[in-house]
Design a protein around this motif. Sequence first.
Motif: not given
Length: 367
Positions: A110-120, A139-143
Amino acid sequence: MFFYEKIRNNRFNNKAAILIFNSLIIFCRLFIFKRKRSEIRIVIVALQRLGDTVFTIPAVKSIIDFHQNSVHIICYPETTPIFKLIFPKQEYVELKHEFFFINNQIAKPIARKILRGLDPTIIYDMTGNVTSASLLFNSSASEIIGINEKYYKSIYTKFNPLRREPHLIDNYLDGIRDLMPIYKSNDAKIITNFNQNRILIHPFASKRSKEWGLKKFIKLAESLNKEFECIMVTPPLSISTDVKEVLHIKQIPLIETKTIDELIELIKGSLMLIGNDSGAVHIANLLGKPTFTIYGPTNPEYHKPLNGVNEYIIKELPCSAKENEKICFTFGGVYCPSYECMVNLKYDEVEDRIKLFLKTNSNRKSK
């Protein structure tokens, strides 16, 4: 002994653990699709306790000033009020402690889902432990920029290992030092009333090993009450009915703060705060209040407030933390059977130092 200490104490095991963990992370990240985003979205992960939250503020301010974008700060619910003192206009995403396994160390889905929802697009890790690693590893963040143990190096596009030298503020700044101008001061410049006669005593800490002792703090409050208005401030349900009766008899006011917001407001209206190495001391320092801290198993050179008017006392013993050690060899007192550094710190030593500190630094009204 904790995981890191078990591994670090054996050079071969440590190197093997670094290789194994990073190999697993690299394998997991092979399956992450990084899509291009037209909008830059900045996320700062700051999952800290109260005192360490204050230490992250110079790094967080540097990031916000550098990007000039709206930034999402991921933190625990109890630390949001601290950040809002300095960054009231930022967006906050609170991760509850129940979103983590194993004593708040491993992020649940659930914590990773919340981060993913921010689409950083860019993530700054200002936590630097297994908690943030378990949150960020897929995480799929570029950096992904930040600090952590070498076991998790492969998560980051820009990585700095945790430093072993003082101060903890510099530890967080290390993650961004080569990327942007850094803001070194921790002075919030929050306007509060310094001309008060009220002294707060906060007798508790995150660990029993860091506490000087409630009885000694009560004796100190009784002594200071002859000249000041001294108030004992604690979290709810931390003082027994019997002790409350003692405080009542000795005419020592007790205020139980139910939230960090309540604690902040109480500190704002006070002259200074006396306590153990705890979040309350660092919040008081952030608010521009003089502080007096009693240290035991932690090394003041890593943890002391760096700005404002502050003093501390510590009983140095052969088992105390050495020059370049954050905590003593019993993992900051967790495995200490007797808390000798606190037990052997006598009441008279502390009272004399505090009264000298007050005489030198107080700017107050007469009682």
